[in-house]
Design a protein around this motif. Structure first.
Motif, PDB file in Angstrom:
ATOM      1  N   ASP A  88       0.863  -1.180   0.000  1.00 21.74           N
ATOM      2  CA  ASP A  88       0.000   0.000   0.000  1.00 21.74           C
ATOM      3  C   ASP A  88       0.908   1.241   0.000  1.00 21.74           C
ATOM      4  N   ARG A  89       0.824   2.040  -1.055  1.00 20.53           N
ATOM      5  CA  ARG A  89       1.726   3.191  -1.177  1.00 20.53           C
ATOM      6  C   ARG A  89       1.475   4.236  -0.099  1.00 20.53           C
ATOM      7  N   ARG A  90       0.258   4.342   0.364  1.00 22.11           N
ATOM      8  CA  ARG A  90      -0.032   5.277   1.460  1.00 22.11           C
ATOM      9  C   ARG A  90       0.745   4.882   2.705  1.00 22.11           C
ATOM     10  N   LYS A  91       0.738   3.589   3.043  1.00 22.78           N
ATOM     11  CA  LYS A  91       1.474   3.128   4.223  1.00 22.78           C
ATOM     12  C   LYS A  91       2.979   3.345   4.042  1.00 22.78           C
ATOM     13  N   SER A 142       1.941   7.425  -6.887  1.00 21.85           N
ATOM     14  CA  SER A 142       0.583   7.534  -6.350  1.00 21.85           C
ATOM     15  C   SER A 142      -0.273   8.525  -7.129  1.00 21.85           C
ATOM     16  N   TYR A 159      -1.736  10.868   5.947  1.00 18.03           N
ATOM     17  CA  TYR A 159      -2.579   9.934   6.706  1.00 18.03           C
ATOM     18  C   TYR A 159      -4.005   9.917   6.168  1.00 18.03           C
ATOM     19  N   ARG A 160      -4.481  11.060   5.678  1.00 16.00           N
ATOM     20  CA  ARG A 160      -5.860  11.168   5.211  1.00 16.00           C
ATOM     21  C   ARG A 160      -6.032  10.749   3.747  1.00 16.00           C
ATOM     22  N   PRO A 205      -6.499   8.090   0.668  1.00 18.04           N
ATOM     23  CA  PRO A 205      -7.140   6.773   0.612  1.00 18.04           C
ATOM     24  C   PRO A 205      -6.086   5.673   0.542  1.00 18.04           C
ATOM     25  N   SER A 206      -6.494   4.479   0.871  1.00 13.29           N
ATOM     26  CA  SER A 206      -5.589   3.333   0.749  1.00 13.29           C
ATOM     27  C   SER A 206      -5.190   3.145  -0.717  1.00 13.29           C
ATOM     28  N   LEU A 207      -3.921   2.830  -0.956  1.00 14.01           N
ATOM     29  CA  LEU A 207      -3.411   2.660  -2.323  1.00 14.01           C
ATOM     30  C   LEU A 207      -2.706   1.318  -2.470  1.00 14.01           C
ATOM     31  N   PRO A 208      -3.452   0.206  -2.284  1.00 15.83           N
ATOM     32  CA  PRO A 208      -2.828  -1.118  -2.372  1.00 15.83           C
ATOM     33  C   PRO A 208      -2.535  -1.486  -3.819  1.00 15.83           C
ATOM     34  N   THR A 210      -2.652  -8.979  -3.639  1.00 11.50           N
ATOM     35  CA  THR A 210      -2.391  -8.577  -2.271  1.00 11.50           C
ATOM     36  C   THR A 210      -0.950  -8.107  -2.118  1.00 11.50           C
TER      37      THR A 210
END
Length: 428
Positions: free
Chosen positions: A95-98, A149, A209-210, A212-215, A220
């Motif tokens: 997940d690129r956000r993580k 992203s 942090y805000r 969206p998830s970017l998996p 997976t």
């Protein structure tokens, strides 16, 4: 009532269209996730320049030697290259956000260590070199995830405008950051620059942090290894559009980036002009030109002939560098460097868009990792080549000759791969 509102929105969009065709195209900011990522870039672009000034200043104050300043710069190159490639592979498998949260947090904590060693006056060169190496490694991992992203946050047709927005912020940071650092050091002291950068990055973390998830879109999340990095190079080798886009940046930067000769030119090329004043103008001219190009990005962000625009922009960069090398007036030299900055902005926007659109999402991180390696390594190779050429040809001739080679090599590459010239970006 809803029909009235819709008509008002349409009328506002129609009125904004002419302005967008000239001034900065801000359409991507309509998308809240991208707006959050971009807002974090504003803060970090300024804050990172505080550290970029503080590190060489601290090292020079400790040693009185520019050699150690150069060594510190090179100490970060290898970690940057290695971890940009590995970070690109990781960005395609998690997940690129993580990943952005992890790397940004790591850099913020590291900046606290920078601040502590400066505040405590440890005066340890080895410690500083290690900190620089770790910082560049984290930066190398962060950039592929950040840039890859963008294509998930805005429509494909708006990627040139998003690229211009990102690049404009970075250029503005390169201008305002050092000026702010120079003003703050006498008032607050050098250690506080590191702390301010850490605080800025902490504030930017909230925007990240805000997001969206970017998996990964192709499955997976999993661990990335050497095979993923090699797969990225194989993918690049089989996609000529991406290869030419990378090669265009290498040609422009390696042959035509004359920054290593700025001190000599400031000292010898402009009689009657204060050396320090001339040096400051030379270093500021390209970023200022790029900033102007970004502010006027509405004039070109809608163009779909992305390949042709890269070729024209790189050749324009080369022509401007030729003019700079032949200039005997500091103001004429600044004008040519400013024009080079505009051309570089256009090239960055369309090269970045090609990387975003021609690569699939599961490869974007790795392509951005390679791009980070090229962007970081090209100017350093240029420093070496221009330095070697000066004793043979002289500073002005070395600069002008490099600019001429940029035009020749870029033209030859475009003719050798006509598909790149014909490449069109997504329709609106």
């Amino acid at each position: 009532m809803s029909e009235v509102v819709e008509k008002q929105v349409e009328a506002g969009a129609a009125a904004a269209a002419p302005r967008r065709r000239f001034f900065m195209d801000t359409r991507p900011l309509r998308h809240q996730p991208y707006r959050r990522l971009w807002s974090s870039t504003i803060v970090t672009a300024l804050g990172s320049q505080l550290t970029a000034v503080a590190v060489p200043k601290q090292i020079y104050d400790m040693t009185g030697s520019s050699v150690w300043v150069g060594i510190a710069s090179m100490a970060g190159l290898v970690p940057l290259v290695v971890f940009a490639l590995w970070g690109g592979a990781i960005a395609d498998t998690v997940d690129r956000r993580k990943m952005l949260l992890f790397t940004n947090s790591g850099i913020a904590l590291l900046l606290l260590v920078f601040w502590a060693q400066a505040a405590l006056s440890l005066e340890s060169i080895p410690l500083l070199l290690v900190l620089v190496a770790v910082q560049q490694a984290l930066f190398g991992m962060n950039m592929p995830a950040r840039t890859a992203s963008v294509a998930r946050l805005v429509p494909a047709a708006e990627l040139p405008a998003a690229g211009a927005l990102n690049s404009t912020v970075m250029q503005a940071g390169q201008i305002a950051g050092p000026m702010l650092a120079g003003a703050l050091i006498p008032l607050l002291g050098l250690p506080l620059l590191y702390l301010l950068d850490a605080l800025a990055l902490t504030a930017a973390l909230y925007a990240v942090y805000r997001l969206p998830s970017l998996p990964p879109l192709n499955g997976t999340a999993r661990r990335a290894g050497l095979r993923d990095i090699l797969d990225g190079f194989r993918y690049l080798a089989t996609h000529r559009l991406l290869m030419v886009s990378m090669a265009a940046d290498v040609i422009a930067m390696v042959l035509g980036m004359p920054r290593a000769l700025f001190p000599q030119l400031a000292d010898t090329a402009y009689p009657g002009v204060d050396e320090n004043f001339a040096l400051g103008l030379l270093y500021a001219a390209v970023p200022i030109g790029a900033l102007v190009g970004g502010l006027l990005s509405g004039t070109f962000s809608h163009i779909r002939r992305h390949g042709l625009m890269v070729v024209l922009a790189v050749c324009a960069w080369g022509a401007a560098i030729v003019g700079f090398g032949l200039s005997s007036s500091i103001w004429l030299a600044v004008v040519f460097l400013g024009l080079a900055g505009v051309a570089d902005m256009v090239s960055m926007v369309f090269r970045g868009t090609i990387l975003q659109t021609a690569a699939t999402d599961e490869m974007r991180g790795r392509m951005q990792g390679v791009h980070t390696m090229v962007v970081a390594g090209g100017p350093r190779l240029a420093d070496l080549l221009h330095g070697v050429a000066v004793p043979v040809a002289g500073a002005g001739a070395a600069v002008a000759g490099g600019g001429g080679l940029v035009i020749v090599c870029m033209t030859a590459l475009a003719l050798a791969v006509p598909a790149f010239l014909r490449y069109r970006g997504p329709a609106r």
